[in-house]
Design an enzyme around this catalytic site. Structure first.
Site, PDB file in Angstrom:
ATOM      1  N   VAL A 175       0.842  -1.206   0.000  1.00  0.00           N
ATOM      2  CA  VAL A 175       0.000   0.000   0.000  1.00  0.00           C
ATOM      3  C   VAL A 175       0.871   1.247   0.000  1.00  0.00           C
ATOM      4  CG1 VAL A 175      -1.664   1.312   1.358  1.00  0.00           C
ATOM      5  CG2 VAL A 175      -1.945  -1.151   1.100  1.00  0.00           C
ATOM      6  N   ALA A 176       1.970   1.200   0.759  1.00  0.00           N
ATOM      7  CA  ALA A 176       2.875   2.353   0.806  1.00  0.00           C
ATOM      8  C   ALA A 176       3.552   2.587  -0.537  1.00  0.00           C
ATOM      9  CB  ALA A 176       3.922   2.136   1.890  1.00  0.00           C
ATOM     10  N   ASP A 192      -1.537  20.517 -43.219  1.00  0.00           N
ATOM     11  CA  ASP A 192      -2.155  20.670 -44.521  1.00  0.00           C
ATOM     12  C   ASP A 192      -2.129  22.159 -44.885  1.00  0.00           C
ATOM     13  OD1 ASP A 192      -3.492  19.975 -46.828  1.00  0.00           O
ATOM     14  OD2 ASP A 192      -5.473  20.061 -45.919  1.00  0.00           O
ATOM     15  N   ASP A 242      -6.281  11.791 -45.509  1.00  0.00           N
ATOM     16  CA  ASP A 242      -5.416  12.134 -44.379  1.00  0.00           C
ATOM     17  C   ASP A 242      -5.544  11.149 -43.214  1.00  0.00           C
ATOM     18  OD1 ASP A 242      -4.472  14.542 -45.575  1.00  0.00           O
ATOM     19  OD2 ASP A 242      -6.345  15.523 -45.031  1.00  0.00           O
ATOM     20  N   GLU A 288       7.591   6.584   2.627  1.00  0.00           N
ATOM     21  CA  GLU A 288       6.806   5.596   3.375  1.00  0.00           C
ATOM     22  C   GLU A 288       7.488   4.229   3.334  1.00  0.00           C
ATOM     23  OE1 GLU A 288       2.538   7.801   2.385  1.00  0.00           O
ATOM     24  OE2 GLU A 288       3.007   5.843   1.504  1.00  0.00           O
ATOM     25  N   ASP A 317      -2.503  12.834   0.310  1.00  0.00           N
ATOM     26  CA  ASP A 317      -1.837  13.143  -0.964  1.00  0.00           C
ATOM     27  C   ASP A 317      -2.846  13.401  -2.075  1.00  0.00           C
ATOM     28  OD1 ASP A 317       0.416  12.592   0.475  1.00  0.00           O
ATOM     29  OD2 ASP A 317       0.797  10.637  -0.445  1.00  0.00           O
TER      30      ASP A 317
END
Length: 894
Positions: free
Chosen positions: A285-286, A332, A617, A682, A711
């Site tokens: 998890v870290a 173009d 194109d 961490e 975070d």
């Protein structure tokens, strides 16, 4: 296929074994259908959603999260509590996969749009009878009966044609209808736009009628080849995708190595197996930045919103950031660099100087312009709201537009002149004649057309030389020349065509589709930003070169050669790659050429943007790093194949979008810097504490709170950061260039060390030195310090300048969200019942003071590093040891 242009209609019929008066028989149709297949395009099979979901588990980060979620669920079941952790982990996995699949599912609709270019029904001659059939039933050798308004169902060689004109803009990109002639013979290597004895699938008959024998059907037609390119062109990963993959793989590698080390050390220390499993889950998890994909997606979405305000519609999210990396724009000409509106630029009357239409015209020039208007069929229509628009072909519309600009009223003029007859324009004669009854009596005959076709009265050698010299001067400037002659008569003959002789030459006008006023400035801005502009057009080399000179496409280094499609056809891929930097203009090119040009630049490591509007194109739009389609003039096929659509068809919009793309890249790099420091610190804290036998400093649920809320919530607002305008003064980011430069790596290492030290100090104090030491006290203090320092870190990453010199007023949501998260974590700790849910315990005054002091340390370290780095770098720059960027450039980036 191209050999059909070099043989006569009779030879074509012979080779296809068909009689033009009878057509094919039923048995022969059955045989040819079995041999060549139906007249339709093959499609690639689309991946199912289930397969797309499974493909996401190739991502190492998702695998790590999945394992962590599984272990966390097993622990929760074993312990009978703690189910919040696996629920959150699995929710993050679902969110990341949903985002990835939705982007991948922004599906290609180009082939479906291509199908609609074929008319569902057409007329053919079979067994001597003219019948109507579905276009899918057409086979090679069928005799097509074509008339005005028909869509051509397959590629065919003309057998007979009468004043035939075909709109091939969907195939060649040029808007003017092409005049066709069944009698013409051309070399085998002639380009598509010059195959005047052929008609092509999906093109519109705008005038005349014809008989043609089908030479190719389905995937063998020119449109079919384009469909094949759309099927086969492999879209390479965008620079953003490559960079993010490298970051995720780096973090995953660190996590795996750390987890193995943690497991080995723990077991050697005699730790319980399930305790080590819990530690492994916490470490996973870290390690994984759970909100990275969400923040990046929202940053790209914010860029999309900004680009919409600037008339750029993004169809595929990664294109936002890729635009910031663009180093080559293949544009173009018609409608993008030019106005897609024919305009009269010069007028010449014998015994007068050439007049530029932006200047004032004298009376003789105005009178000739009035005669040109009388010799035209375009009209000025007035709508109910009083606005005016001109209806007519491009050349005649330009005549009326100039009249209006000079204050004349074409309709008022015509009301005083009664038109009594007309000899229509034909492709064979290349001129038209109209006759008016003069207000003073008698008649005025006006003949307008090609300079060398007007039947003028004999002139002296000097007069002929003067006319030819002016014509050649116009042609040298790539102007389209239209001439005018007239005669006054007292009575009308029965045959008006008999008037077309011994006419008085009046003069010529020179027309061109002029550059957009902002194109030259945009190209200059792009060049300052290290972005080179290349023109690719289906128009003739002379016209393309003239426009290129006017907009400054040929730079001061002499990179200004023009190359044609025919010359490209004789170049090998290796030769094109070697010489690609020598060419700034490509004229009369085919769809295959456009792909070769894009791929040749990509071989040099350039990030290529390609613009286009026609079906021709679409393959190159798909092959380019950023395909840009025209929203006004573009076909649905081009829009579906593109990454971005310009709603104003303006080249300058591409350049402004590049600026926004660079801002997006800068914000994503800030996000990477922000999350990487948090996650790496961490990992260090978790591994170091275990190696030191201190126990587990942070629980999985604490890490989830820090990563997802601490975070994630403030990190979302990094998407709204605005870079300095000087960001367009640096070179583009290279295709293979990393997110990380030396300065950023040093900053990450220093900040990770600072974060780790204060986190470990907080945990050690609470667990071993506090008034009532316990692991719970240590974990609570470590949680608060790691969470708050992570939140404060967001102000550090906003700029390389000091955070005290960077205003927060331009991003108040970031400040408010950061304060809200700090307050939330503090309150959760103060309120015991809430804190107990997350394994938090109340702290004493001394512990709170220590937490506050430790939280400020990484920010102070970062400020000292910025002060040293900026002074050190400025000194190096003054000594000319730093050439790529300057301190100003770095501030511009960040």
């Amino acid at each position: 296929m191209q050999h059909w242009t070099s043989i006569s209609p009779a030879e074509a019929l012979q080779q296809l074994a068909v009689d033009q008066t009878v057509g094919l028989s039923t048995p022969e149709i059955t045989r040819r259908t079995a041999e060549h297949g139906r007249n339709e395009y093959t499609k690639t099979k689309q991946d199912s959603i289930a397969l797309m979901v499974l493909r996401q588990f190739k991502d190492v980060a998702n695998i790590i999260l999945l394992l962590a979620g599984g272990l966390s669920l097993a622990l929760a079941i074993r312990e009978g509590h703690g189910f919040i952790e696996p629920v959150v982990i699995f929710s993050i996995i679902i969110m990341n996969i949903s985002l990835a699949v939705s982007q991948e599912r922004s599906a290609e609709k180009a082939l479906e749009a291509l199908q609609h270019l074929n008319s569902p029904r057409c007329f053919v001659l079979r067994e001597g009878v003219r019948i109507e059939i579905d276009t899918v039933q057409v086979v090679p050798g069928d005799i097509l009966v074509l008339k005005t308004g028909d869509l051509v169902p397959a590629d065919a060689r003309l057998i007979e044609s009468v004043d035939l004109a075909v709109d091939e803009s969907s195939l060649t990109g040029e808007s003017e209808p092409v005049e066709k002639d069944s009698r013409g013979l051309f070399e085998e290597d002639v380009m598509i736009g010059d195959m005047l004895n052929m008609v092509f699938s999906g093109c519109l008959i705008t005038a005349g009628n014809a008989l043609a024998v089908v030479t190719s059907t389905g995937m063998n037609t020119q449109m079919g080849k384009i469909a094949g390119y759309l099927n086969n062109v492999q879209k390479i990963q965008t620079p953003l995708q490559k960079r993010l993959n490298k970051v995720i793989h780096l973090i995953s590698l660190v996590a795996i190595v750390s987890a193995v080390a943690l497991l080995i050390v723990g077991l050697q220390q005699g730790e319980d197996f399930w305790t080590m499993m819990l530690a492994a889950v916490a470490l996973a998890v870290a390690a994984v930045p759970e909100t990275l994909q969400l923040i990046v997606t929202l940053t790209l979405t914010q860029g999309v919103k900004k680009m919409v305000e600037k008339s750029a519609l993004i169809r595929k999210l990664p294109a936002v950031e890729t635009l910031g990396n663009v180093s080559i724009i293949c544009s173009d000409k018609t409608g993008t660099l030019t106005q897609n509106r024919m305009t009269i630029q010069q007028i010449w009357i014998p015994e007068h100087e050439i007049a530029h239409t932006k200047d004032e015209l004298d009376q003789a020039q105005k009178e000739m312009l009035l005669h040109f208007a009388l010799a035209s069929n375009a009209t000025v229509e007035r709508t109910a709201d009083g606005s005016e628009h001109i209806v007519g072909d491009a050349t005649e519309s330009a005549i009326l537009r100039l009249m209006l600009a000079k204050g004349e009223d074409p309709e008022a003029l015509r009301s005083t002149w009664e038109r009594v007859g007309e000899v229509p324009f034909s492709s064979e004669r290349k001129m038209m004649t109209v006759v008016y009854r003069c207000p003073q009596g008698g008649y005025l005959a006006l003949c307008k057309g090609a300079f060398d076709r007007l039947p003028c009265a004999s002139a002296s050698d000097a007069e002929k030389a003067a006319r030819l010299a002016r014509h050649d001067a116009f042609a040298h400037d790539a102007l389209r020349v239209i001439a005018l002659a007239s005669s006054r008569i007292e009575s009308l003959p029965e045959d008006l065509a008999s008037l077309e002789h011994d006419l008085t030459f009046e003069g010529i006008i020179g027309l061109i589709d002029p550059p957009r006023p902002e194109a030259a400035a945009a190209i200059k801005t792009a060049r300052k930003a290290g972005v080179r502009t290349i023109m690719i057009t289906g128009d003739h080399a002379g016209t393309a070169a003239a426009i290129a000179r006017q907009i400054g496409l040929f730079d001061e280094e002499g990179q200004g050669h023009v190359v044609t499609g025919r010359e490209l056809a004789h170049m090998s891929d290796e030769e094109l790659i070697e010489n690609i930097r020598d060419y700034s203009v490509y004229a009369r090119v085919s769809p295959e050429d456009k792909i070769r040009i894009v791929e040749a630049w990509q071989e040099h490591g350039e990030v290529v943007s390609m613009t286009g509007d026609g079906v021709n194109d679409a393959p190159a739009l798909k092959a380019a790093d950023v395909g840009v389609a025209m929203g006004i003039a573009g076909t649905e096929v081009a829009k579906s194949a593109a990454d971005m659509v310009l709603t104003d068809d303006n080249f300058a919009t591409i350049v402004s979008s590049i600026r926004e793309g660079r801002n997006v890249f800068s914000n994503i790099r800030k996000t990477i810097y922000f999350l990487l420091v948090c996650n790496l610190s961490e990992i260090v804290i978790m591994v170091a504490a275990q190696l030191l036998a201190w126990g587990m400093p942070l629980t999985p649920v604490m890490l989830l709170l820090i990563n997802v809320l601490g975070d994630g919530i403030p990190g979302l607002h990094l998407a709204k950061e605005r870079s300095d305008e000087r960001i367009m003064q640096r070179k583009p980011i290279g295709r293979n260039e990393s997110f990380f430069n030396l300065i950023l790596v040093r900053a990450i290492i220093l900040q990770t060390a600072a974060f780790s030290v204060v986190g470990l100090v907080a945990y050690y104090y609470g667990a071993f030195l506090a008034a009532a030491p316990s692991q719970s006290h240590g974990q609570t203090m470590a949680f608060l310090v790691v969470a708050i320092t992570s939140i404060l870190h967001i102000f550090t990453v906003r700029s390389r300048a000091s955070l005290f010199r960077r205003t927060i007023k331009d991003n108040m949501p970031l400040l408010l969200s950061a304060l809200a998260m700090i307050a939330a974590f503090v309150i959760a700790t103060l309120i015991a019942p809430v804190g107990a849910i997350f394994d938090l315990v109340p702290l004493g005054p001394t512990e709170w003071l220590l937490v506050g002091g430790l939280c400020l340390v990484p920010t102070l370290v970062a400020e000292l590093f910025k002060l040293w780095d900026n002074r050190h770098t400025a000194r190096l720059y003054r000594n000319r040891l730093v050439h790529h960027t300057s301190p100003q450039d770095w501030q511009a980036e960040d």
